[in-house]
Enzyme design. Structure first.
Site, PDB file in Angstrom:
ATOM      1  N   ASP A 111     -21.842  53.325 -32.125  1.00  0.00           N
ATOM      2  CA  ASP A 111     -21.496  53.571 -30.726  1.00  0.00           C
ATOM      3  C   ASP A 111     -21.500  52.257 -29.961  1.00  0.00           C
ATOM      4  OD1 ASP A 111     -20.894  54.918 -28.395  1.00  0.00           O
ATOM      5  OD2 ASP A 111     -22.687  56.188 -28.405  1.00  0.00           O
ATOM      6  N   GLU A 133     -23.954  61.276 -26.538  1.00  0.00           N
ATOM      7  CA  GLU A 133     -24.220  60.052 -27.293  1.00  0.00           C
ATOM      8  C   GLU A 133     -25.673  59.997 -27.749  1.00  0.00           C
ATOM      9  OE1 GLU A 133     -20.949  57.100 -25.125  1.00  0.00           O
ATOM     10  OE2 GLU A 133     -22.998  57.212 -24.378  1.00  0.00           O
TER      11      GLU A 133
END
Length: 301
Positions: A111, A133
């Site tokens: 990420d 996330e």
């Protein structure tokens, strides 16, 4: 556009990107690509079958490099997105789309970040995806961050000035704002949409508050995170503490800085294809993929 050539990647028959007619990138975009490619080559291995794909401007290069590993490498893999952007990247890359409901344990999640401090604590949520996330980061055996050199800081809030992104239930946003103003963030504001009337709405149907805090609070982001999570109405906070195993930063000169959770630091460069001083090429050709194979990146002497 990128060409495809046969190669051995991660120990299997695969494909890799060639640099014939490769598009030229800006310095920042080139550094993002270099960080993303290097992280994928080092951490997305043949044995990894469940892979989390994050959000942000660096993530398309993560997917680009995974796709370049080839159909054979990806045929038994499933990819879990953090939001609409990463879902679209997975689908357009002809990769198998999955959901964290089906795969609550992930091998590796890659990420981006809005900023990373010296201890690998991160600010995330500039794209309003930080709840999903964080779920994928926590679900992963290995969580890797990729970013460009601008995100590399000693203390959070040094370069990312918008504040800590806080996802809140719409019903509670006014009370949360009042509480934030009282506990040290008088400039906290509801994030408003740029091309529509009204606030930004997350993929989960919630509002986002951006809450700047003074440096003394940002020096201990875990304590701040705990305080913010205790506010009624807060769904998630964009402080990712004690989660990342490593962070990869692409630099302007075509090198990569890697910082590890244990405090170690690497400076990587392509020793196989040095850029001569005075060469007419842009030094960011390294990051553009020209004259460099990230599989051959080695630590600087």
């Amino acid at each position: 556009m990128w060409g495809i050539a046969g190669s051995e990647v991660n120990g299997g028959d695969s494909t890799e990107l060639t640099t014939d007619d490769a598009p030229k990138l800006s310095a920042i975009e080139g550094s993002k690509r270099l960080a993303a490619w290097t992280a994928v080559d080092r951490h997305v291995k043949s044995e990894h079958k469940v892979i989390g794909i994050g959000s942000g401007s660096t993530v398309p290069y993560v997917v680009e490099r995974i796709v370049a590993q080839g159909r054979e490498a990806n045929k038994d893999r499933v990819f879990i997105p953090t939001g609409f952007q990463s879902k679209e990247l997975i689908v357009k890359g002809n990769l198998l789309l999955g959901d964290v409901d089906q795969y609550p344990r992930i091998d590796v999640t890659v990420d981006g970040a809005d900023e990373v401090d010296k201890d690998l604590n991160c600010i995330k949520g500039g794209g309003a995806c930080h709840l999903r996330e964080k779920v994928l980061a926590e679900a992963a055996d290995t969580f890797i961050v990729v970013a460009d050199y601008r995100k590399n800081s000693d203390i959070l809030g040094t370069t990312y000035k918008a504040g800590v992104p806080i996802e809140v239930a719409p019903f509670a946003y006014a009370k949360v704002l009042q509480n934030l103003h009282a506990i040290g963030s008088p400039s906290a504001v509801l994030r408003m949409a740029q091309k529509k009337a009204g606030p930004v709405v997350s993929d989960n149907g919630n509002f986002i508050i951006d809450a700047p805090f003074p440096e003394e609070d940002m020096q201990d982001p875990y304590t701040l995170l705990t305080k913010l999570k205790m506010l009624t109405g807060v769904v998630e906070v964009g402080l990712f503490c004690h989660m990342a195993k490593a962070a990869y930063f692409g630099n302007q000169d075509g090198s990569i800085t890697v910082r590890w959770l244990d405090g170690n630091r690497e400076e990587l460069s392509s020793l196989s294809s040095p850029m001569p001083v005075g060469d007419e090429k842009n030094p960011l050709d390294y990051a553009n993929g020209n004259d460099v194979d990230v599989n051959e990146l080695e630590p600087k002497a």
